[in-house]
Write a protein that holds these residues in place. Structure first.
Motif, PDB file in Angstrom:
ATOM      1  N   UNK A  13      39.105 -36.240   7.498  1.00 32.65           N
ATOM      2  CA  UNK A  13      38.424 -35.456   8.523  1.00 32.65           C
ATOM      3  C   UNK A  13      38.964 -35.811   9.905  1.00 32.65           C
ATOM      4  N   UNK A  14      38.726 -34.907  10.839  1.00 32.77           N
ATOM      5  CA  UNK A  14      39.088 -35.118  12.243  1.00 32.77           C
ATOM      6  C   UNK A  14      37.860 -34.815  13.085  1.00 32.77           C
ATOM      7  N   UNK A  15      37.491 -35.736  13.956  1.00 32.62           N
ATOM      8  CA  UNK A  15      36.371 -35.544  14.873  1.00 32.62           C
ATOM      9  C   UNK A  15      36.920 -35.187  16.248  1.00 32.62           C
ATOM     10  N   UNK A  16      36.476 -34.061  16.784  1.00 34.52           N
ATOM     11  CA  UNK A  16      36.883 -33.612  18.115  1.00 34.52           C
ATOM     12  C   UNK A  16      35.646 -33.562  18.997  1.00 34.52           C
ATOM     13  N   UNK A  17      35.698 -34.260  20.110  1.00 40.21           N
ATOM     14  CA  UNK A  17      34.603 -34.255  21.079  1.00 40.21           C
ATOM     15  C   UNK A  17      35.060 -33.516  22.333  1.00 40.21           C
ATOM     16  N   UNK A  18      34.352 -32.444  22.656  1.00 40.52           N
ATOM     17  CA  UNK A  18      34.618 -31.742  23.909  1.00 40.52           C
ATOM     18  C   UNK A  18      34.230 -32.670  25.053  1.00 40.52           C
ATOM     19  N   UNK A  19      35.112 -32.862  26.014  1.00 40.52           N
ATOM     20  CA  UNK A  19      34.897 -33.928  26.993  1.00 40.52           C
ATOM     21  C   UNK A  19      35.179 -33.464  28.421  1.00 40.52           C
ATOM     22  N   UNK A  20      34.360 -32.506  28.865  1.00 42.80           N
ATOM     23  CA  UNK A  20      34.358 -32.119  30.285  1.00 42.80           C
ATOM     24  C   UNK A  20      32.915 -32.172  30.785  1.00 42.80           C
ATOM     25  N   UNK A  21      32.300 -33.357  30.751  1.00 47.57           N
ATOM     26  CA  UNK A  21      30.863 -33.435  31.062  1.00 47.57           C
ATOM     27  C   UNK A  21      30.510 -32.998  32.471  1.00 47.57           C
ATOM     28  N   UNK A  22      31.451 -33.118  33.402  1.00 50.96           N
ATOM     29  CA  UNK A  22      31.174 -32.756  34.791  1.00 50.96           C
ATOM     30  C   UNK A  22      30.953 -31.257  34.967  1.00 50.96           C
ATOM     31  N   UNK A  50      35.295 -31.700  12.479  1.00 52.30           N
ATOM     32  CA  UNK A  50      33.969 -31.821  13.090  1.00 52.30           C
ATOM     33  C   UNK A  50      34.145 -31.685  14.597  1.00 52.30           C
ATOM     34  N   UNK A  51      33.424 -30.744  15.202  1.00 52.49           N
ATOM     35  CA  UNK A  51      33.476 -30.528  16.657  1.00 52.49           C
ATOM     36  C   UNK A  51      32.106 -30.849  17.239  1.00 52.49           C
ATOM     37  N   UNK A  52      32.080 -31.631  18.302  1.00 48.64           N
ATOM     38  CA  UNK A  52      30.823 -31.965  18.958  1.00 48.64           C
ATOM     39  C   UNK A  52      31.022 -31.964  20.464  1.00 48.64           C
ATOM     40  N   UNK A  53      29.931 -32.181  21.197  1.00 55.37           N
ATOM     41  CA  UNK A  53      29.985 -32.163  22.651  1.00 55.37           C
ATOM     42  C   UNK A  53      29.828 -33.541  23.261  1.00 55.37           C
ATOM     43  N   UNK A  54      29.340 -33.563  24.489  1.00 57.81           N
ATOM     44  CA  UNK A  54      29.234 -34.802  25.258  1.00 57.81           C
ATOM     45  C   UNK A  54      27.930 -34.815  26.047  1.00 57.81           C
ATOM     46  N   UNK A  55      27.249 -35.964  26.053  1.00 58.19           N
ATOM     47  CA  UNK A  55      26.099 -36.180  26.945  1.00 58.19           C
ATOM     48  C   UNK A  55      25.046 -35.074  26.837  1.00 58.19           C
ATOM     49  N   UNK A  56      24.682 -34.705  25.608  1.00 63.02           N
ATOM     50  CA  UNK A  56      23.613 -33.729  25.422  1.00 63.02           C
ATOM     51  C   UNK A  56      23.996 -32.299  25.703  1.00 63.02           C
ATOM     52  N   UNK A  57      25.298 -31.992  25.726  1.00 69.11           N
ATOM     53  CA  UNK A  57      25.762 -30.611  25.908  1.00 69.11           C
ATOM     54  C   UNK A  57      26.873 -30.348  24.901  1.00 69.11           C
ATOM     55  N   UNK A  58      26.728 -29.289  24.112  1.00 66.59           N
ATOM     56  CA  UNK A  58      27.834 -28.880  23.238  1.00 66.59           C
ATOM     57  C   UNK A  58      28.884 -28.197  24.099  1.00 66.59           C
ATOM     58  N   UNK A  59      28.606 -26.989  24.565  1.00 63.74           N
ATOM     59  CA  UNK A  59      29.472 -26.313  25.536  1.00 63.74           C
ATOM     60  C   UNK A  59      28.666 -25.195  26.175  1.00 63.74           C
ATOM     61  N   UNK A  60      28.591 -25.216  27.488  1.00 54.09           N
ATOM     62  CA  UNK A  60      27.742 -24.257  28.208  1.00 54.09           C
ATOM     63  C   UNK A  60      28.472 -22.965  28.523  1.00 54.09           C
ATOM     64  N   UNK A  61      29.610 -22.711  27.859  1.00 53.08           N
ATOM     65  CA  UNK A  61      30.304 -21.446  28.050  1.00 53.08           C
ATOM     66  C   UNK A  61      31.751 -21.626  28.445  1.00 53.08           C
ATOM     67  N   UNK A  62      32.386 -20.508  28.723  1.00 54.84           N
ATOM     68  CA  UNK A  62      33.740 -20.542  29.265  1.00 54.84           C
ATOM     69  C   UNK A  62      33.681 -20.960  30.729  1.00 54.84           C
ATOM     70  N   UNK A  63      34.798 -21.427  31.244  1.00 55.72           N
ATOM     71  CA  UNK A  63      34.867 -21.849  32.639  1.00 55.72           C
ATOM     72  C   UNK A  63      34.822 -20.608  33.532  1.00 55.72           C
ATOM     73  N   UNK A  64      33.703 -20.421  34.257  1.00 58.47           N
ATOM     74  CA  UNK A  64      33.497 -19.186  35.026  1.00 58.47           C
ATOM     75  C   UNK A  64      34.515 -19.051  36.150  1.00 58.47           C
ATOM     76  N   UNK A  65      34.931 -20.163  36.744  1.00 60.80           N
ATOM     77  CA  UNK A  65      35.922 -20.075  37.826  1.00 60.80           C
ATOM     78  C   UNK A  65      37.217 -19.456  37.310  1.00 60.80           C
TER      79      UNK A  65
END
Length: 247
Positions: A13-22, A50-65
């Motif tokens: 398995x491979x674990x991927x953590x999305x890591x743009x908490x800011x 396995x894909x997961x998020x960071x600090x209580x957020x999976x992903x809040x969407x695409x980058x609006x900017x």
């Protein structure tokens, strides 16, 4: 991997953590590129993702900017939809481990996975129409297949945000677990999957994704391939020997 992801490579398995908490793990062009790199590796050496998020957020969407600056040709290039389709088509099963919001593109990433585990504070929604666009990276058809047309219309057209408990009730989520148990639950599910024959998993996943007209011919051909494998012979022999020893 540096940048927007943390990646842990394992044998099966491979674990991927999305890591743009800011920015609440907003999916930007760099993250898309790095997720494509992960897919490259999993296509060459198939394993469970396995894909997961960071600090209580999976992903809040695409980058609006970045999204604000995209034009017609960007949409036609399928930047996010191409990635999520690639994730959905990975050879081995995929698991989204979701804590906190999975919104917009983050929700579409979760929808593209084969399994979704969530904590009680997870929530799912697609607010794209409120931003003048549509959920074009899979939600308009994957969500309908997952939860049915009436609820999909509430989410996509009326901006309904679905709680973790509601998601479990409609089977959008496979299991709810405590926040501190999320990755352990994903590991348990991955371990259950990994006990099965890898080629049987891959062909079963292809059969599940095949159009209705492909059945039963696809299934017969896939089964013919599996019948000739040493793995099948060894597993069935071990099963029969266990049954004899239990008598």
């Amino acid at each position: 991997m540096s940048g927007t992801l943390k990646v842990e490579e394992g044998r099966d398995r491979v674990l991927v953590q999305l890591d743009r908490p800011h920015v609440r793990n907003a999916i930007d062009a760099e993250m898309v590129a790095e997720l494509h790199e992960v897919c490259d590796g999993l296509e060459r050496r198939p394993r469970i993702l396995v894909i997961t998020g960071t600090d209580g957020v999976f992903a809040a969407g695409a980058d609006i900017r970045q999204l604000r600056e995209r034009r017609r040709e960007d949409a036609l290039a399928g930047i996010n939809s191409g990635l999520f389709d690639r994730i959905a088509r990975l050879p081995m099963p995929t698991i989204a481990a979701i804590d906190g919001p999975a919104l917009g593109g983050g929700a579409e990433l979760a929808y593209a996975c084969d399994f979704r585990l969530a904590t009680p504070r997870a929530r799912f929604g697609n607010p794209e129409a409120g931003l003048g666009i549509m959920a074009a990276a899979g939600a308009c058809w994957r969500l309908r297949e997952l939860v049915g047309e009436p609820l999909a219309k509430e989410i996509l057209l009326a901006g309904r945000v679905v709680s973790a408990e509601e998601a479990l009730a409609v089977r959008l989520v496979n299991e709810l677990v405590a926040e501190d148990e999320l990755l352990a639950a994903a590991d348990r599910l991955a371990a259950r999957i990994a006990r099965n024959a890898p080629l049987a998993l891959r062909l079963t996943k292809l059969a599940l994704a095949a159009p209705p007209g492909a059945h039963p011919r696809f299934d017969d051909v896939a089964q013919a391939v599996l019948f000739e494998t040493e793995d099948k012979h060894e597993r069935m022999t071990a099963f029969l020997e266990r049954r004899r020893s239990d008598r």
